[in-house]
Design a protein around this motif. Sequence first.
Motif, short mmCIF file in Angstrom:
data_model
loop_
_atom_site.label_atom_id
_atom_site.label_comp_id
_atom_site.label_asym_id
_atom_site.label_seq_id
_atom_site.Cartn_x
_atom_site.Cartn_y
_atom_site.Cartn_z
N GLN A 52 -50.82 -91.39 32.42
CA GLN A 52 -51.31 -90.05 32.05
C GLN A 52 -50.49 -88.96 32.74
O GLN A 52 -50.16 -87.94 32.13
CB GLN A 52 -52.78 -89.90 32.43
CG GLN A 52 -53.74 -90.55 31.47
CD GLN A 52 -55.18 -90.30 31.86
OE1 GLN A 52 -55.56 -90.41 33.02
NE2 GLN A 52 -56.01 -89.96 30.89
N LYS A 53 -50.17 -89.20 34.01
CA LYS A 53 -49.39 -88.24 34.79
C LYS A 53 -48.00 -88.08 34.17
O LYS A 53 -47.52 -86.96 34.00
CB LYS A 53 -49.28 -88.74 36.23
CG LYS A 53 -48.85 -87.72 37.23
CD LYS A 53 -48.91 -88.31 38.63
CE LYS A 53 -48.60 -87.30 39.68
NZ LYS A 53 -48.65 -87.87 41.02
N ASP A 54 -47.35 -89.18 33.80
CA ASP A 54 -46.04 -89.14 33.15
C ASP A 54 -46.13 -88.40 31.83
O ASP A 54 -45.24 -87.62 31.48
CB ASP A 54 -45.49 -90.56 32.92
CG ASP A 54 -45.04 -91.23 34.20
OD1 ASP A 54 -44.90 -90.53 35.23
OD2 ASP A 54 -44.79 -92.45 34.15
N PHE A 55 -47.19 -88.67 31.07
CA PHE A 55 -47.37 -88.02 29.77
C PHE A 55 -47.49 -86.50 29.96
O PHE A 55 -46.83 -85.73 29.25
CB PHE A 55 -48.63 -88.57 29.08
CG PHE A 55 -48.84 -88.03 27.70
CD1 PHE A 55 -48.26 -88.65 26.61
CD2 PHE A 55 -49.61 -86.90 27.49
CE1 PHE A 55 -48.45 -88.15 25.32
CE2 PHE A 55 -49.80 -86.39 26.22
CZ PHE A 55 -49.22 -87.02 25.13
N GLN A 56 -48.30 -86.07 30.92
CA GLN A 56 -48.49 -84.63 31.17
C GLN A 56 -47.18 -83.97 31.59
O GLN A 56 -46.86 -82.87 31.14
CB GLN A 56 -49.56 -84.40 32.25
CG GLN A 56 -50.96 -84.66 31.78
CD GLN A 56 -51.39 -83.72 30.67
OE1 GLN A 56 -50.97 -82.58 30.59
NE2 GLN A 56 -52.22 -84.21 29.77
N LYS A 57 -46.43 -84.66 32.45
CA LYS A 57 -45.15 -84.13 32.93
C LYS A 57 -44.17 -83.97 31.77
O LYS A 57 -43.54 -82.92 31.62
CB LYS A 57 -44.58 -85.08 33.99
CG LYS A 57 -43.31 -84.62 34.64
CD LYS A 57 -42.88 -85.62 35.69
CE LYS A 57 -41.48 -85.40 36.15
NZ LYS A 57 -41.02 -86.45 37.07
N THR A 58 -44.06 -84.98 30.94
CA THR A 58 -43.15 -84.95 29.79
C THR A 58 -43.60 -83.89 28.80
O THR A 58 -42.77 -83.15 28.24
CB THR A 58 -43.08 -86.34 29.11
OG1 THR A 58 -42.70 -87.30 30.09
CG2 THR A 58 -42.08 -86.36 27.98
N TYR A 59 -44.90 -83.78 28.57
CA TYR A 59 -45.44 -82.78 27.64
C TYR A 59 -45.13 -81.37 28.14
O TYR A 59 -44.75 -80.49 27.37
CB TYR A 59 -46.94 -82.98 27.46
CG TYR A 59 -47.53 -82.08 26.41
CD1 TYR A 59 -47.34 -82.37 25.06
CD2 TYR A 59 -48.25 -80.95 26.75
CE1 TYR A 59 -47.87 -81.54 24.07
CE2 TYR A 59 -48.78 -80.12 25.78
CZ TYR A 59 -48.59 -80.42 24.44
OH TYR A 59 -49.10 -79.60 23.49
N SER A 60 -45.27 -81.17 29.43
CA SER A 60 -44.99 -79.86 30.04
C SER A 60 -43.51 -79.50 29.87
O SER A 60 -43.17 -78.37 29.52
CB SER A 60 -45.37 -79.90 31.52
OG SER A 60 -45.05 -78.69 32.14
N LEU A 61 -42.63 -80.48 30.11
CA LEU A 61 -41.20 -80.25 29.93
C LEU A 61 -40.89 -79.94 28.46
O LEU A 61 -40.05 -79.09 28.16
CB LEU A 61 -40.39 -81.47 30.38
CG LEU A 61 -40.35 -81.73 31.88
CD1 LEU A 61 -39.71 -83.08 32.19
CD2 LEU A 61 -39.60 -80.61 32.59
N ARG A 62 -41.58 -80.62 27.55
CA ARG A 62 -41.36 -80.39 26.13
C ARG A 62 -41.75 -78.97 25.75
O ARG A 62 -41.07 -78.30 24.97
CB ARG A 62 -42.16 -81.40 25.30
CG ARG A 62 -41.76 -81.38 23.84
CD ARG A 62 -42.81 -81.96 22.92
NE ARG A 62 -42.39 -81.91 21.55
CZ ARG A 62 -42.28 -80.80 20.82
NH1 ARG A 62 -42.55 -79.64 21.36
NH2 ARG A 62 -41.89 -80.84 19.56
N GLN A 63 -42.86 -78.49 26.30
CA GLN A 63 -43.31 -77.12 26.02
C GLN A 63 -42.29 -76.11 26.53
O GLN A 63 -42.02 -75.10 25.87
CB GLN A 63 -44.67 -76.86 26.67
CG GLN A 63 -45.82 -77.49 25.93
CD GLN A 63 -47.15 -77.16 26.59
OE1 GLN A 63 -47.31 -77.32 27.79
NE2 GLN A 63 -48.11 -76.71 25.79
N GLN A 64 -41.72 -76.39 27.69
CA GLN A 64 -40.70 -75.53 28.27
C GLN A 64 -39.48 -75.47 27.34
O GLN A 64 -38.94 -74.39 27.08
CB GLN A 64 -40.31 -76.08 29.64
CG GLN A 64 -39.54 -75.14 30.51
CD GLN A 64 -39.31 -75.73 31.90
OE1 GLN A 64 -39.85 -76.78 32.26
NE2 GLN A 64 -38.51 -75.06 32.68
N LEU A 65 -39.07 -76.63 26.82
CA LEU A 65 -37.94 -76.69 25.90
C LEU A 65 -38.25 -75.93 24.61
O LEU A 65 -37.37 -75.25 24.06
CB LEU A 65 -37.60 -78.15 25.56
CG LEU A 65 -36.87 -78.94 26.64
CD1 LEU A 65 -36.84 -80.41 26.27
CD2 LEU A 65 -35.46 -78.41 26.83
#
Length: 128
Positions: A22-35
């Motif tokens: 879940q933590k990895d998913f949130q981190k990746t999702y956050s980076l995706r939003q930034q992109l």
Amino acid sequence: MAAYEGLQKRLSQELEKYKLLQKDFQKTYSLRQQLEGQLNENNIVKEEMDLLEPNADVYKLMGPVLVKQDLEEAQQNVAKRIEYITNELKRHDSTLAELEKKQDGQREVINKIQQQFQQAQVKAAMKA
């Protein structure tokens, strides 16, 4: 009783794995939003540059200094950034899909262990 404790220990280990996913998913999702935000910014810059006359002056901010840049070169740079960000978004999307599958698999493992745990509780209650 040992099987009961073993299931409890295994359940907590699997829950810990799930939390990490879940933590990895949130981190990746956050980076995706930034992109996504960067892509929107670059698309706006591209649209603004498309409105300029061919001989218009374009400046690039480099540190505290504005440096004159050729319009065509600036447009190429923006196009390259858009292409790079788009590719990164695709990569993040595939990573998110992969992490979702892993989370689903982990949830199934946790559910099975919980069912075994409940069955062990029922057996223990029947013996008592």
